[in-house]
Design a protein around this motif. Sequence first.
Motif, PDB file in Angstrom:
ATOM      1  N   PHE A 169       0.852  -1.184   0.000  1.00 45.08           N
ATOM      2  CA  PHE A 169       0.000   0.000   0.000  1.00 45.08           C
ATOM      3  C   PHE A 169       0.896   1.244   0.000  1.00 45.08           C
ATOM      4  N   VAL A 170       0.778   2.035  -1.040  1.00 47.52           N
ATOM      5  CA  VAL A 170       1.549   3.268  -1.155  1.00 47.52           C
ATOM      6  C   VAL A 170       0.663   4.419  -0.702  1.00 47.52           C
ATOM      7  N   VAL A 176       1.698   9.813   8.553  1.00 50.59           N
ATOM      8  CA  VAL A 176       0.429   9.235   8.975  1.00 50.59           C
ATOM      9  C   VAL A 176       0.679   8.270  10.122  1.00 50.59           C
ATOM     10  N   GLN A 177      -0.390   7.904  10.832  1.00 53.56           N
ATOM     11  CA  GLN A 177      -0.245   7.031  12.001  1.00 53.56           C
ATOM     12  C   GLN A 177      -0.243   5.555  11.612  1.00 53.56           C
ATOM     13  N   TYR A 178      -1.281   5.138  10.903  1.00 51.37           N
ATOM     14  CA  TYR A 178      -1.369   3.740  10.489  1.00 51.37           C
ATOM     15  C   TYR A 178      -2.414   3.603   9.388  1.00 51.37           C
ATOM     16  N   LEU A 179      -2.455   2.405   8.805  1.00 56.22           N
ATOM     17  CA  LEU A 179      -3.404   2.073   7.743  1.00 56.22           C
ATOM     18  C   LEU A 179      -4.271   0.910   8.199  1.00 56.22           C
ATOM     19  N   MET A 206       3.803   1.862   2.957  1.00 58.75           N
ATOM     20  CA  MET A 206       4.822   2.909   3.053  1.00 58.75           C
ATOM     21  C   MET A 206       4.180   4.249   2.719  1.00 58.75           C
ATOM     22  N   ASP A 207       4.628   5.301   3.432  1.00 59.90           N
ATOM     23  CA  ASP A 207       4.161   6.634   3.086  1.00 59.90           C
ATOM     24  C   ASP A 207       5.128   7.265   2.091  1.00 59.90           C
ATOM     25  N   THR A 220       8.242   2.965   6.245  1.00 60.57           N
ATOM     26  CA  THR A 220       7.212   1.966   6.525  1.00 60.57           C
ATOM     27  C   THR A 220       6.143   2.519   7.463  1.00 60.57           C
ATOM     28  N   VAL A 221       4.913   2.156   7.216  1.00 58.24           N
ATOM     29  CA  VAL A 221       3.767   2.574   8.044  1.00 58.24           C
ATOM     30  C   VAL A 221       3.112   1.333   8.641  1.00 58.24           C
TER      31      VAL A 221
END
Length: 225
Positions: A169-170, A176-179, A206-207, A220-221
Amino acid sequence: MQYENMVPGVFLQRPNRFIAHIWMGGKTETVHVKNTGRCRELLPEGAKVWCQKSSNPSRKTKYDLICVQKGQRLINMDSQAPNAVVGEWLRSGGFGELENIRAEVKHGQSRFDFAFEKDGKPCFMEVKGVTLETDGVCAFPDAPTTRGTKHLRELTALAEQGYGAYVLFVIQMADVQYLHPNDTTDPAFSEALRQAARSGVQVLAMDCEVSPERMNLRKTVRICL
């Protein structure tokens, strides 16, 4: 990933999925929207945007909508950008030492965004761009995606057969905090993602560092399944 010929503007309206009306250079321009998702939270009237001017004189629209300012965040909403930045990242060694990196690879009855060999194992990767964000928390998808669910089930089958299988996931913004999977919008995709993870598919996020002229993978997120 680099953009050229970027022009600032103000979003006015989006008559359909493919075009938007943007105020720029003292007049209203009809521009191509390079993202067919809903993107409602990104494009309120008056939002500051950046568009890329095309060098193709035969185009009906002179500009592509690329970036939007949402609060303090600059978000890239070009749906083609995630695959482009991941391709650059893979080829530059960001995912380790890989061999035989290919894009848009058909395997069986499926087509995957990338294929490569890692530690001697054939691997396949699907890339998903993320633009939906609320208070630093991101979700995917922003609209139901039967195609996305199909991709996850295909990756699950590959993982069960012993192949390396990845979904990346890009997140097309930074800090950001999380997905998390968007259970409300698409419960089928969400369950397919959880099943994929249970079956050995590597689920990554990854953001990105985003400016009007660039988008690059950053770090990495965390993913909360």
